[in-house]
Design a protein around this motif. Structure first.
Motif, mmCIF file in Angstrom:
data_model
loop_
_atom_site.group_PDB
_atom_site.id
_atom_site.type_symbol
_atom_site.label_atom_id
_atom_site.label_comp_id
_atom_site.label_asym_id
_atom_site.label_seq_id
_atom_site.Cartn_x
_atom_site.Cartn_y
_atom_site.Cartn_z
ATOM 1 N N LYS A 63 0.830 -1.209 0.000
ATOM 2 C CA LYS A 63 0.000 0.000 0.000
ATOM 3 C C LYS A 63 0.869 1.266 0.000
ATOM 4 O O LYS A 63 0.615 2.204 -0.758
ATOM 5 C CB LYS A 63 -0.913 -0.016 1.226
ATOM 6 C CG LYS A 63 -1.833 1.163 1.328
ATOM 7 C CD LYS A 63 -2.691 1.062 2.575
ATOM 8 C CE LYS A 63 -3.557 2.284 2.723
ATOM 9 N NZ LYS A 63 -4.353 2.268 3.942
ATOM 10 N N ASP A 64 1.905 1.279 0.835
ATOM 11 C CA ASP A 64 2.801 2.439 0.891
ATOM 12 C C ASP A 64 3.510 2.666 -0.441
ATOM 13 O O ASP A 64 3.658 3.799 -0.899
ATOM 14 C CB ASP A 64 3.854 2.258 1.991
ATOM 15 C CG ASP A 64 3.256 2.315 3.388
ATOM 16 O OD1 ASP A 64 2.157 2.873 3.549
ATOM 17 O OD2 ASP A 64 3.898 1.787 4.312
ATOM 18 N N PHE A 65 3.965 1.577 -1.044
ATOM 19 C CA PHE A 65 4.662 1.702 -2.323
ATOM 20 C C PHE A 65 3.756 2.256 -3.409
ATOM 21 O O PHE A 65 4.151 3.124 -4.179
ATOM 22 C CB PHE A 65 5.213 0.342 -2.766
ATOM 23 C CG PHE A 65 6.587 0.055 -2.225
ATOM 24 C CD1 PHE A 65 6.997 0.517 -1.001
ATOM 25 C CD2 PHE A 65 7.474 -0.682 -2.966
ATOM 26 C CE1 PHE A 65 8.263 0.249 -0.503
ATOM 27 C CE2 PHE A 65 8.749 -0.959 -2.490
ATOM 28 C CZ PHE A 65 9.138 -0.489 -1.255
ATOM 29 N N GLU A 74 9.128 2.946 -11.670
ATOM 30 C CA GLU A 74 9.735 4.017 -10.881
ATOM 31 C C GLU A 74 10.217 3.477 -9.515
ATOM 32 O O GLU A 74 11.332 3.779 -9.078
ATOM 33 C CB GLU A 74 8.719 5.138 -10.654
ATOM 34 C CG GLU A 74 9.244 6.292 -9.836
ATOM 35 C CD GLU A 74 8.166 7.329 -9.531
ATOM 36 O OE1 GLU A 74 8.486 8.246 -8.756
ATOM 37 O OE2 GLU A 74 7.034 7.217 -10.030
ATOM 38 N N ALA A 75 9.410 2.667 -8.877
ATOM 39 C CA ALA A 75 9.778 2.083 -7.583
ATOM 40 C C ALA A 75 10.980 1.162 -7.742
ATOM 41 O O ALA A 75 11.916 1.193 -6.941
ATOM 42 C CB ALA A 75 8.591 1.324 -7.000
ATOM 43 N N LYS A 76 10.956 0.336 -8.759
ATOM 44 C CA LYS A 76 12.036 -0.608 -9.009
ATOM 45 C C LYS A 76 13.351 0.129 -9.262
ATOM 46 O O LYS A 76 14.393 -0.224 -8.711
ATOM 47 C CB LYS A 76 11.647 -1.479 -10.205
ATOM 48 C CG LYS A 76 12.483 -2.704 -10.380
ATOM 49 C CD LYS A 76 11.852 -3.670 -11.358
ATOM 50 C CE LYS A 76 12.193 -3.270 -12.770
ATOM 51 N NZ LYS A 76 11.947 -4.347 -13.746
ATOM 52 N N GLY A 85 7.194 -7.799 -9.925
ATOM 53 C CA GLY A 85 5.926 -7.188 -9.544
ATOM 54 C C GLY A 85 6.059 -6.428 -8.238
ATOM 55 O O GLY A 85 7.096 -6.477 -7.566
ATOM 56 N N TRP A 86 4.979 -5.693 -7.899
ATOM 57 C CA TRP A 86 4.983 -4.899 -6.684
ATOM 58 C C TRP A 86 5.301 -5.743 -5.443
ATOM 59 O O TRP A 86 6.145 -5.379 -4.645
ATOM 60 C CB TRP A 86 3.612 -4.239 -6.487
ATOM 61 C CG TRP A 86 3.345 -3.061 -7.367
ATOM 62 C CD1 TRP A 86 2.550 -3.042 -8.477
ATOM 63 C CD2 TRP A 86 3.847 -1.735 -7.218
ATOM 64 N NE1 TRP A 86 2.531 -1.787 -9.023
ATOM 65 C CE2 TRP A 86 3.311 -0.959 -8.256
ATOM 66 C CE3 TRP A 86 4.686 -1.122 -6.304
ATOM 67 C CZ2 TRP A 86 3.591 0.395 -8.406
ATOM 68 C CZ3 TRP A 86 4.962 0.226 -6.447
ATOM 69 C CH2 TRP A 86 4.429 0.966 -7.487
#
Length: 96
Positions: A63-65, A74-76, A85-86
């Motif tokens: 959820k935070d990510f 972008e997160a990766k 995956g997330w």
């Protein structure tokens, strides 16, 4: 009964150990008791420390990510971690 010299040696030993005793047997028992207490404190401290096998609450959540990053790529890239995956990204970061 202790001689004056023996008494002074015992008194000096008691001062060095910061303990009260009337004779060498009492001093020995006090020292042994103190060592047991110290050992128990150390044991309790070690038992209260988390072990690597203990489950520590996750630092990162899916959820935070998703709220922090606009997309998975972008997160990766932000963390420099390869993931498919997330959830895989979150799991990898929490298991580091």
């Amino acid at each position: 009964m202790l001689t004056k010299e023996e008494y002074l040696i015992l008194e000096n030993a008691c001062l060095n150990f910061n303990m009260d005793a009337n004779n060498w047997v009492d001093l020995g028992e006090e020292i042994h008791k103190g060592l047991d207490e110290t050992s128990n404190l150390q044991k309790n401290h070690l038992e209260s420390q988390p072990r690597s096998s203990d489950k520590i609450s996750d630092r990162y959540t899916l959820k935070d990510f998703k709220s922090r990053f606009s997309n998975f790529q972008e997160a990766k890239e932000f963390y420099g971690i390869s993931a498919k995956g997330w959830q895989a990204l979150v799991d990898k970061l929490n298991n580091q």
